[in-house]
Scaffold this active site. Structure first.
Site, mmCIF file in Angstrom:
data_model
loop_
_atom_site.group_PDB
_atom_site.id
_atom_site.type_symbol
_atom_site.label_atom_id
_atom_site.label_comp_id
_atom_site.label_asym_id
_atom_site.label_seq_id
_atom_site.Cartn_x
_atom_site.Cartn_y
_atom_site.Cartn_z
ATOM 1 N N GLU A 1 -98.317 -45.147 128.754
ATOM 2 C CA GLU A 1 -98.258 -45.323 127.412
ATOM 3 C C GLU A 1 -98.342 -46.885 126.947
ATOM 4 O O GLU A 1 -98.986 -47.274 126.143
ATOM 5 C CB GLU A 1 -96.888 -44.647 126.774
ATOM 6 C CG GLU A 1 -97.062 -43.110 126.638
ATOM 7 C CD GLU A 1 -95.638 -42.404 126.274
ATOM 8 O OE1 GLU A 1 -95.837 -41.833 125.194
ATOM 9 O OE2 GLU A 1 -94.857 -42.772 126.505
ATOM 10 N N GLU B 1 -92.255 -38.189 133.865
ATOM 11 C CA GLU B 1 -91.801 -38.905 132.485
ATOM 12 C C GLU B 1 -91.867 -40.289 132.986
ATOM 13 O O GLU B 1 -92.464 -41.204 131.968
ATOM 14 C CB GLU B 1 -90.441 -38.716 132.055
ATOM 15 C CG GLU B 1 -89.765 -39.339 131.161
ATOM 16 C CD GLU B 1 -90.576 -39.283 129.895
ATOM 17 O OE1 GLU B 1 -91.791 -38.463 129.677
ATOM 18 O OE2 GLU B 1 -90.212 -40.192 128.729
ATOM 19 N N ASN C 1 -102.551 -37.099 104.471
ATOM 20 C CA ASN C 1 -102.330 -36.953 106.006
ATOM 21 C C ASN C 1 -102.515 -35.442 106.243
ATOM 22 O O ASN C 1 -102.194 -34.520 105.609
ATOM 23 C CB ASN C 1 -100.604 -37.163 106.283
ATOM 24 C CG ASN C 1 -100.467 -37.232 107.645
ATOM 25 O OD1 ASN C 1 -101.103 -36.935 108.488
ATOM 26 N ND2 ASN C 1 -99.146 -37.202 107.673
ATOM 27 N N GLY C 2 -103.458 -35.411 107.553
ATOM 28 C CA GLY C 2 -103.914 -33.909 108.084
ATOM 29 C C GLY C 2 -105.373 -34.157 108.096
ATOM 30 O O GLY C 2 -105.815 -35.049 108.080
ATOM 31 N N LYS D 1 -94.435 -43.105 130.645
ATOM 32 C CA LYS D 1 -93.978 -44.216 130.227
ATOM 33 C C LYS D 1 -94.758 -45.368 130.469
ATOM 34 O O LYS D 1 -95.333 -46.153 129.518
ATOM 35 C CB LYS D 1 -92.559 -44.654 130.350
ATOM 36 C CG LYS D 1 -91.450 -43.735 129.895
ATOM 37 C CD LYS D 1 -91.195 -44.062 128.329
ATOM 38 C CE LYS D 1 -91.918 -43.297 127.266
ATOM 39 N NZ LYS D 1 -91.578 -41.837 127.222
ATOM 40 N N CYS E 1 -101.141 -40.807 110.685
ATOM 41 C CA CYS E 1 -101.115 -41.337 109.243
ATOM 42 C C CYS E 1 -99.895 -41.374 108.847
ATOM 43 O O CYS E 1 -99.002 -40.452 108.880
ATOM 44 C CB CYS E 1 -101.995 -40.389 108.296
ATOM 45 S SG CYS E 1 -103.549 -40.435 108.822
ATOM 46 N N TRP F 1 -104.916 -43.103 110.472
ATOM 47 C CA TRP F 1 -105.335 -43.026 111.955
ATOM 48 C C TRP F 1 -106.604 -42.284 111.889
ATOM 49 O O TRP F 1 -106.451 -40.998 111.519
ATOM 50 C CB TRP F 1 -104.084 -42.545 112.809
ATOM 51 C CG TRP F 1 -104.140 -42.421 113.845
ATOM 52 C CD1 TRP F 1 -103.717 -43.551 114.778
ATOM 53 C CD2 TRP F 1 -104.711 -41.510 115.036
ATOM 54 N NE1 TRP F 1 -103.715 -43.260 116.138
ATOM 55 C CE2 TRP F 1 -104.394 -41.840 116.392
ATOM 56 C CE3 TRP F 1 -105.258 -40.295 114.797
ATOM 57 C CZ2 TRP F 1 -104.796 -41.415 117.356
ATOM 58 C CZ3 TRP F 1 -105.689 -39.600 115.862
ATOM 59 C CH2 TRP F 1 -105.217 -39.998 117.212
ATOM 60 N N HIS G 1 -101.312 -33.634 150.554
ATOM 61 C CA HIS G 1 -102.219 -32.612 150.171
ATOM 62 C C HIS G 1 -103.550 -33.296 149.336
ATOM 63 O O HIS G 1 -104.106 -32.462 148.255
ATOM 64 C CB HIS G 1 -102.071 -31.339 149.528
ATOM 65 C CG HIS G 1 -100.812 -30.563 150.475
ATOM 66 N ND1 HIS G 1 -101.300 -29.999 151.276
ATOM 67 C CD2 HIS G 1 -99.547 -30.642 150.374
ATOM 68 C CE1 HIS G 1 -100.371 -29.139 151.806
ATOM 69 N NE2 HIS G 1 -99.164 -29.651 151.433
ATOM 70 N N LYS H 1 -96.762 -42.030 116.899
ATOM 71 C CA LYS H 1 -95.457 -41.221 117.062
ATOM 72 C C LYS H 1 -95.264 -39.894 117.063
ATOM 73 O O LYS H 1 -94.830 -38.981 117.856
ATOM 74 C CB LYS H 1 -94.326 -42.052 116.401
ATOM 75 C CG LYS H 1 -93.051 -41.677 116.673
ATOM 76 C CD LYS H 1 -92.505 -42.225 117.753
ATOM 77 C CE LYS H 1 -91.084 -41.839 118.031
ATOM 78 N NZ LYS H 1 -90.678 -41.785 119.615
ATOM 79 N N ARG I 1 -95.898 -45.081 113.625
ATOM 80 C CA ARG I 1 -96.472 -43.933 113.765
ATOM 81 C C ARG I 1 -97.996 -43.998 114.323
ATOM 82 O O ARG I 1 -98.511 -43.146 114.721
ATOM 83 C CB ARG I 1 -96.809 -43.190 112.298
ATOM 84 C CG ARG I 1 -95.336 -42.669 111.975
ATOM 85 C CD ARG I 1 -95.473 -42.200 110.373
ATOM 86 N NE ARG I 1 -96.264 -41.063 110.220
ATOM 87 C CZ ARG I 1 -95.615 -39.892 110.523
ATOM 88 N NH1 ARG I 1 -94.503 -39.738 110.555
ATOM 89 N NH2 ARG I 1 -96.510 -38.901 110.249
HETATM 90 C C1 G6P Z 1 -96.404 -38.163 120.925
HETATM 91 C C2 G6P Z 1 -95.351 -39.257 121.233
HETATM 92 C C3 G6P Z 1 -94.913 -38.811 122.289
HETATM 93 C C4 G6P Z 1 -93.954 -37.520 122.104
HETATM 94 C C5 G6P Z 1 -95.078 -36.699 121.716
HETATM 95 C C6 G6P Z 1 -94.261 -35.213 121.190
HETATM 96 O O1 G6P Z 1 -97.318 -38.023 121.777
HETATM 97 O O2 G6P Z 1 -96.235 -40.544 121.407
HETATM 98 O O3 G6P Z 1 -93.870 -40.101 122.414
HETATM 99 O O4 G6P Z 1 -93.306 -37.171 123.218
HETATM 100 O O5 G6P Z 1 -95.707 -36.700 120.661
HETATM 101 O O6 G6P Z 1 -93.640 -35.811 119.939
HETATM 102 P P1 G6P Z 1 -92.731 -34.773 119.401
HETATM 103 O O7 G6P Z 1 -92.101 -35.509 118.174
HETATM 104 O O8 G6P Z 1 -92.903 -33.461 119.227
HETATM 105 O O9 G6P Z 1 -91.352 -34.785 120.496
#
Ligand code: G6P
Length: 638
Positions: free
Chosen positions: A520, A513, A100-101, A517, A2, A74, A536, A633, A27
């Site tokens: 995502e 990583e 928000n929350g 990506k 949110c 959200w 394995h 985000k 976000r």
């Molecule tokens: C969400 C975002 C990721 C990020 C993660 C941790 O999942 O989509 O891109 O790595 O949160 O976020 P932070 O702000 O704690 O690094």
């Protein structure tokens, strides 16, 4: 997650609010709405879907109010719909709230309010807030009118303590009702609230949820994060948990949990407003990938030179303290956790301190063996990730020292931690983290060097590593030249269903990583494995035409990874290899050569082709790269 925006000033609030919501779109959200105070009372306009849909709502152009609140939702409680979108009103349309929350005890409070005659139009937890405020607001009115008759019934009227701080004109009744409602709320919240009886004030409060206040000239702003209002102001206030702010056009008053007036100083944020714009790039993600030479320069800053020791102005660790440590814990989520894994390598090899890396949501519930001989490091780009903050609080309770690594000055995590250091990567808008990750990797390796130097473990290896770190920005520029080659491979494989990533040592961390990506933003199923684990189990999934990405930057491990890749090639896999080693390229479908660098920081270079790989695949598929489905985000709830 949110997003919240607020404005009070002399201009029309509506366009400012919508503009702010657009800047918070990254976000992640599914509905949006705004509320302003108009001549005839509080107006609310909201709808499911994109923020720009708000422009199509009937009557939106007629909004004249110069005070308003806005929200992107959200969904957590109740599906995405117009009814569930914020702002929410109380039954009498006196209060309008965005939140928000998550209110954990909302069922209990909803029952209490229903028993007192309140009706609910949505399935949200939020809708109880304006009604609860209304409940206390009207009770306060009744109590004060009967106070002269029965002075003893003062439980809900102002206390002497409050009265000494709250003067007439401070919208005392409004503030007191908000505070009393907050006393009943369990969970996390950042709340903005308007009251039709006080058209020149807005109240905000937060607990475990992000919210910043921007100070303007004759106008003030609220937002969930800094980039949303960076074009209006560079001066920000940050609230601690359960602090209240009462905003008017020319003034902001702050109160603690006892409604005692408190002083706060502004923090000036030196991010350039244009850094939150696309500046000619198609997407924020691509722009942020290309910003990496500069973001890494900023991360390194003036922390060391080739012949000077590392220094952090914010830190003062002694040799005795570091020597006495049993363990370092690194705790984070998502990409930040992957950066933590590169930190483990550095702390163990350079400082000889055993290091564990944990996902925050697991760490906080696994009874970790943390005590005063542990140093707990928390990595969070946003500094607002709920699980990471909760893990930090847990470590403090257990007596450990805590250190936050964040990109956002003043963020919650940095205010909670004993020490904070910053990546200085500039605002990162795309949901998929790119430049924040590479900055985190560099900063944590510099931190490990700093510890090693304090511990008297300086070595030729460290001298070389420092030189290699200083050369990274130039080498990132060189690495970025692989873009066309990566794009070509992405065009060949973008319709794949599964893609595998393999590596050993730090390359395995990069494989993780790279795979994240890809998931995502391209929605392709992907797995990453230590290359040695292939036999394995995962090799059973390799069949003709499957794509496998291999990363090879660790000299002593390269031959072994080559053999593992040979095994998948034998079974018909297509291979993309990222390497800075001298290997026989003829057996692979494509080899991306990146500059040579120190293994401790090679993830900074080897991740770049993989960032571009997922980017170009998503583009080929026509997907929204910056705002991938279902993702946020900043994950501010558990
Ligand atoms: C969400 C975002 C990721 C990020 C993660 C941790 O999942 O989509 O891109 O790595 O949160 O976020 P932070 O702000 O704690 O690094």
């Amino acid at each position: 997650m949110c997003g919240i925006v607020g404005y009070i000033g002399t201009k029309k609030a509506c366009p400012i609010l919508i503009n702010g919501l657009i800047r918070l779109e990254y976000r992640g959200y599914d509905s949006a709405g705004i509320s302003t105070i108009e001549k005839d009372g509080i107006s609310v306009m909201k709808d499911k879907g994109r923020v720009k849909n708000l422009y199509n709502l009937k009557g939106i152009d007629d909004l004249e109010g110069s005070i308003g609140i806005a929200h992107t939702r959200w969904a957590t409680h109740g599906k995405p719909s117009k009814e569930n979108a914020h702002p929410h009103l109380d039954n009498s349309r006196t209060f309008s709230v965005v939140h928000n929350g998550i209110i954990e005890n909302y069922n209990e409070l909803k029952k209490f309010l229903s028993d007192n005659g309140y009706k609910f139009l949505s399935q949200t937890d939020t809708e109880i807030i304006p009604n609860l405020v209304h409940y206390y607001y009207s009770k306060d009115k009744k109590d004060s009118s009967s106070a002269s008759i029965d002075k003893k019934d003062s439980s809900l009227s102002s206390t002497d303590k409050e009265d000494s701080s709250l003067k007439k004109g401070d919208c005392l009744r409004f503030l007191r009702a908000v505070k009393r409602a907050c006393d009943d709320l369990k969970g996390s919240f950042a709340i903005e609230i308007l009251c039709k009886d006080y058209p020149d004030n807005m109240i905000v409060v937060r607990k475990d949820s992000p919210l910043v206040i921007g100070k303007g000239d004759g106008e003030n702003y609220i937002a969930s994060d800094i980039p949303a209002i960076l074009s209006f102001t560079k001066n920000f206030y940050f609230l601690n948990d359960l602090e209240f702010a009462v905003l008017s056009r020319d003034d902001i008053k702050f109160y603690d949990d006892n409604l005692q007036l408190i002083e706060k100083a502004t923090k000036s944020i030196d991010w350039d407003a244009s850094s939150s714009e696309k500046n000619g790039f198609d997407d924020f993600m691509l722009k942020e990938i290309y910003e990496q030479p500069n973001s890494i320069r900023e991360t390194i800053g003036a922390k060391f030179s080739e012949d000077s020791d590392c220094e952090f102005d914010e830190l003062n660790f002694s040799k005795d303290y570091l020597k006495g440590l049993d363990k370092i814990f690194i705790v984070a989520c998502g990409t930040a956790m992957h950066a933590g894994l590169t930190g483990k390598n550095a702390f163990e090899k350079l400082c000889k301190i055993p290091t564990e890396v944990d996902v925050a949501s697991e760490f906080r519930y696994r009874s970790p063996l943390v005590d005063d001989k542990s140093l707990c490091i928390f990595i969070s780009q946003s500094g607002e990730t709920a699980d990471t903050i909760a893990a930090l609080k847990l470590c403090k309770e257990k007596g450990a020292k805590t250190l936050a690594i964040s990109n956002v000055i003043g963020s919650s995590i940095t205010r909670e931690a004993d020490y904070s250091i910053y990546t200085h990567a500039g605002p990162e808008i795309a949901v998929a983290s790119t430049k924040a990750y590479t900055s985190q990797v560099v900063l944590i390796v510099i931190l490990a060097i700093y510890f090693a130097e304090i511990l008297g473990l300086s070595s030729a290896e460290i001298v070389n590593l420092k030189r290699d770190i200083l050369e990274l920005p130039k080498k990132i520029e060189e690495t970025l030249k692989c873009s066309e080659q990566v794009k070509e491979f992405a065009k060949r494989v973008y319709q794949e269903k599964d893609i595998f990533f393999l590596g050993r040592g730090v390359d395995e961390v990069v494989a993780k990583e790279g795979s994240l990506k890809l998931k995502e933003i391209s929605y392709i199923h992907s797995e990453s494995y230590p290359a040695g684990e292939l036999k394995h189990g995962p090799i059973a999934l390799i069949e003709n035409g499957v794509t496998v990405v291999g990363i090879m930057t660790v000299p002593e491990l390269v031959k072994k990874t080559v053999s593992n890749l040979q095994e998948v090639i034998t079974r018909g896999a297509k291979t993309l290899v990222i390497t800075n080693q001298d290997i026989d390229k003829s057996m692979f479908d494509m080899v991306i050569e990146i500059p040579n660098t120190n293994t401790f920081v090679s993830p900074v270079l080897s991740i770049i082709p993989l960032q571009l790989f997922s980017y170009y695949i998503a583009k080929e598929k026509g997907l929204d790269v910056d705002k991938p489905r279902n993702l946020a985000k900043s994950v501010t709830v558990e």
